[in-house]
Design an enzyme around this catalytic site. Structure first.
Site, PDB file in Angstrom:
ATOM      1  N   HIS A   1       0.883  -1.742  -0.160  1.00 46.96           N
ATOM      2  CA  HIS A   1       0.236   0.087  -0.082  1.00 46.96           C
ATOM      3  C   HIS A   1       0.889   1.431  -0.234  1.00 46.96           C
ATOM      4  CE1 HIS A   1      -3.548  -2.210   1.616  1.00 46.96           C
ATOM      5  NE2 HIS A   1      -3.607  -3.006   0.125  1.00 46.96           N
TER       6      HIS A   1
ATOM      7  N   ASP B   1      -5.043  -7.722  -5.293  1.00 53.02           N
ATOM      8  CA  ASP B   1      -4.586  -6.950  -4.245  1.00 53.02           C
ATOM      9  C   ASP B   1      -3.673  -6.082  -4.738  1.00 53.02           C
ATOM     10  OD1 ASP B   1      -1.859  -8.237  -3.699  1.00 53.02           O
ATOM     11  OD2 ASP B   1      -2.709  -9.886  -2.319  1.00 53.02           O
TER      12      ASP B   1
HETATM   13  C1  LHQ Z   1       9.499 -17.224  -7.197  1.00 53.33           C
HETATM   14  C2  LHQ Z   1       8.761 -16.314  -7.590  1.00 53.33           C
HETATM   15  C3  LHQ Z   1       7.838 -15.794  -6.418  1.00 53.33           C
HETATM   16  C4  LHQ Z   1       9.456 -17.035  -4.859  1.00 53.33           C
HETATM   17  C5  LHQ Z   1       8.908 -17.004  -9.039  1.00 53.33           C
HETATM   18  N1  LHQ Z   1       8.247 -16.380  -5.000  1.00 53.33           N
HETATM   19  N2  LHQ Z   1      10.061 -17.520  -5.940  1.00 53.33           N
HETATM   20  C6  LHQ Z   1       0.544 -10.585  -0.966  1.00 53.33           C
HETATM   21  C7  LHQ Z   1       0.905 -10.635   0.122  1.00 53.33           C
HETATM   22  C8  LHQ Z   1       1.677 -11.922   0.725  1.00 53.33           C
HETATM   23  C9  LHQ Z   1       0.661 -12.966  -0.177  1.00 53.33           C
HETATM   24  C10 LHQ Z   1       0.534 -13.200  -1.079  1.00 53.33           C
HETATM   25  O1  LHQ Z   1       0.937 -12.700  -1.708  1.00 53.33           O
HETATM   26  C11 LHQ Z   1       0.704 -11.332  -2.360  1.00 53.33           C
HETATM   27  C12 LHQ Z   1       0.461 -10.911  -4.005  1.00 53.33           C
HETATM   28  C13 LHQ Z   1       0.900 -12.358  -4.953  1.00 53.33           C
HETATM   29  O2  LHQ Z   1       1.406 -11.509  -5.819  1.00 53.33           O
HETATM   30  S1  LHQ Z   1       0.195 -13.614  -4.956  1.00 53.33           S
HETATM   31  C14 LHQ Z   1       0.654 -14.336  -6.218  1.00 53.33           C
HETATM   32  C15 LHQ Z   1       2.074 -14.331  -6.251  1.00 53.33           C
HETATM   33  N3  LHQ Z   1       2.905 -14.597  -7.812  1.00 53.33           N
HETATM   34  C16 LHQ Z   1       2.532 -16.568  -7.768  1.00 53.33           C
HETATM   35  O3  LHQ Z   1       2.058 -16.958  -6.982  1.00 53.33           O
HETATM   36  C17 LHQ Z   1       3.088 -16.367  -9.077  1.00 53.33           C
HETATM   37  C18 LHQ Z   1       4.199 -17.411  -8.327  1.00 53.33           C
HETATM   38  N4  LHQ Z   1       5.455 -17.750  -9.640  1.00 53.33           N
HETATM   39  C19 LHQ Z   1       4.851 -18.405 -11.231  1.00 53.33           C
HETATM   40  O4  LHQ Z   1       3.897 -18.568 -10.905  1.00 53.33           O
HETATM   41  C20 LHQ Z   1       5.673 -18.406 -12.165  1.00 53.33           C
HETATM   42  O5  LHQ Z   1       7.038 -18.316 -11.661  1.00 53.33           O
HETATM   43  C21 LHQ Z   1       5.776 -17.697 -13.507  1.00 53.33           C
HETATM   44  C22 LHQ Z   1       4.310 -17.656 -14.410  1.00 53.33           C
HETATM   45  C23 LHQ Z   1       5.212 -16.300 -12.684  1.00 53.33           C
HETATM   46  C24 LHQ Z   1       6.934 -17.461 -14.266  1.00 53.33           C
HETATM   47  O6  LHQ Z   1       7.196 -18.601 -14.519  1.00 53.33           O
HETATM   48  P1  LHQ Z   1       8.840 -19.500 -15.595  1.00 53.33           P
HETATM   49  O7  LHQ Z   1       8.529 -18.745 -16.309  1.00 53.33           O
HETATM   50  O8  LHQ Z   1       8.408 -20.900 -15.404  1.00 53.33           O
HETATM   51  O9  LHQ Z   1       9.790 -19.192 -14.051  1.00 53.33           O
HETATM   52  P2  LHQ Z   1      10.098 -20.254 -13.096  1.00 53.33           P
HETATM   53  O10 LHQ Z   1       8.133 -20.263 -12.343  1.00 53.33           O
HETATM   54  O11 LHQ Z   1      11.021 -21.678 -13.242  1.00 53.33           O
HETATM   55  O12 LHQ Z   1      10.871 -18.938 -12.088  1.00 53.33           O
HETATM   56  C25 LHQ Z   1      12.301 -18.982 -11.792  1.00 53.33           C
HETATM   57  C26 LHQ Z   1      12.404 -18.960 -10.763  1.00 53.33           C
HETATM   58  O13 LHQ Z   1      12.015 -17.600  -9.752  1.00 53.33           O
HETATM   59  C27 LHQ Z   1      12.418 -20.281  -9.541  1.00 53.33           C
HETATM   60  O14 LHQ Z   1      13.349 -20.654  -8.261  1.00 53.33           O
HETATM   61  P3  LHQ Z   1      14.316 -21.607  -9.125  1.00 53.33           P
HETATM   62  O15 LHQ Z   1      15.182 -22.007  -8.009  1.00 53.33           O
HETATM   63  O16 LHQ Z   1      13.306 -22.994  -9.242  1.00 53.33           O
HETATM   64  O17 LHQ Z   1      15.031 -21.474 -10.313  1.00 53.33           O
HETATM   65  C28 LHQ Z   1      10.717 -20.048  -8.823  1.00 53.33           C
HETATM   66  O18 LHQ Z   1      10.485 -20.720  -7.761  1.00 53.33           O
HETATM   67  C29 LHQ Z   1      10.849 -18.257  -8.450  1.00 53.33           C
HETATM   68  N5  LHQ Z   1      10.253 -17.817  -8.558  1.00 53.33           N
HETATM   69  N6  LHQ Z   1       8.619 -17.145  -8.940  1.00 53.33           N
HETATM   70  N7  LHQ Z   1       6.123 -15.245  -6.308  1.00 53.33           N
END
Ligand code: LHQ
Length: 261
Positions: free
Chosen positions: A88, A143
């Site tokens: 915020h 959010d």
């Molecule tokens: C991550 C993340 C991440 C940690 C990629 N965190 N490591 C507010 C307040 C409190 C609680 C909850 O939420 C909120 C608001 C929000 O923002 S809720 C939404 C949170 N974000 C997500 O749910 C997105 C999570 N990420 C994904 O779905 C994918 O990473 C995306 C679609 C963004 C990208 O996919 P790819 O291009 O296939 O990349 P990847 O998944 O392989 O990510 C690369 C690395 O980054 C990977 O780490 P690693 O060590 O395996 O290489 C991920 O774990 C890390 N990463 N997003 N949000």
């Protein structure tokens, strides 16, 4: 000020804030939220800064909340308080900054990362950028300002679809929907953004800031209130050196030299 999770650079009237946790696609931990907020504050206070660019390092813009970081603390703090004390403040800082903010969306913008992108005034996206309202995938509602910005930008039905489907919206569709202003080849994003930012930094900064205030306020005003507020702000702009310079330059048939005041 020294930063750990962002790069902050000021050159030729343009402040560039680069989210810099590329290994996690610039996921927001507390430090990144706080430092980005502080950088916007610094850009606001510095009279040399007349435009701000927000972008991400590496292949992502921001993947939103750092889920691994938050999971460890979920018993200590409610999500609501985390939002109030973090996102915020950042969104308020961006909205209150009376200078144009360009979001240079270099890759994926997901969750709160998309929320922060929406708080910029203008968005330029790399051709391969994608936009994901990832919240519902983890059982949350949008959010960080998404529920306010997104329906206003692209309409309720598209915003609601993005929220409940959580599909990847490619840059070309984002352009068609009005979520971004321009889509450019990925390798040209820094150069095209910099050229646009320079153009804005040479503009009448006071008038640009008041325009932002009038348009954002206008979302919640009646037409009568909006007209009155415009008249009030136009008196402020009308008293500026840049207004005098703009009119004089027009009459002298030369380009204006705006100072931002
Ligand atoms: C991550 C993340 C991440 C940690 C990629 N965190 N490591 C507010 C307040 C409190 C609680 C909850 O939420 C909120 C608001 C929000 O923002 S809720 C939404 C949170 N974000 C997500 O749910 C997105 C999570 N990420 C994904 O779905 C994918 O990473 C995306 C679609 C963004 C990208 O996919 P790819 O291009 O296939 O990349 P990847 O998944 O392989 O990510 C690369 C690395 O980054 C990977 O780490 P690693 O060590 O395996 O290489 C991920 O774990 C890390 N990463 N997003 N949000």
């Amino acid at each position: 000020m020294e930063y750990e999770t962002i790069l902050f650079d000021i050159a030729d009237g343009v402040a560039t804030i680069t989210l810099n946790r590329p290994a996690k696609l610039n996921a927001f931990n507390d430090k990144l939220i706080a430092e980005t907020t502080q950088a916007f504050k610094e850009a606001g206070r510095n009279n040399d800064v007349r435009c701000v660019v927000l972008t991400g390092a590496g292949r992502g813009f921001s993947s939103g909340q750092d889920l691994s970081d938050f999971k460890e603390r979920v018993d200590e703090i409610s999500i609501g308080d985390h939002l109030r004390h973090g996102y915020h403040r950042l969104v308020h800082q961006m909205v209150a900054l009376e200078k144009p903010i360009i979001g240079a969306i270099n890759g994926v913008a997901a969750g709160a990362g998309l929320g922060v992108a929406l708080a910029a005034d203008i968005r330029v996206a790399a051709h391969d950028a994608v936009f994901i309202l990832a919240f519902s995938r983890i059982g949350l509602i949008p959010d960080s300002g998404v529920n306010w910005f997104l329906p206003r930008l692209i309409g309720y039905a598209r915003a609601y679809e993005m929220a409940v489907m959580a599909d990847r919206v490619p840059a070309t569709k984002a352009l068609e929907w009005g979520l971004v202003n321009r889509v450019v080849p990925a390798e040209q994003l820094p150069e095209i953004t910099a050229a646009w930012a320079r153009q804005l930094a040479d503009g009448p900064t006071l008038a640009f800031g008041l325009t932002k205030r009038a348009m954002l306020r206008g979302f919640d005003q009646t037409i009568a209130e909006a007209l009155e507020y415009e008249a009030y702000l136009q008196d402020v702009a009308g008293g500026s050196a840049d207004n005098r310079e703009g009119v004089t330059a027009f009459l002298e048939k030369r380009p204006p030299q705006f100072t931002g005041h």
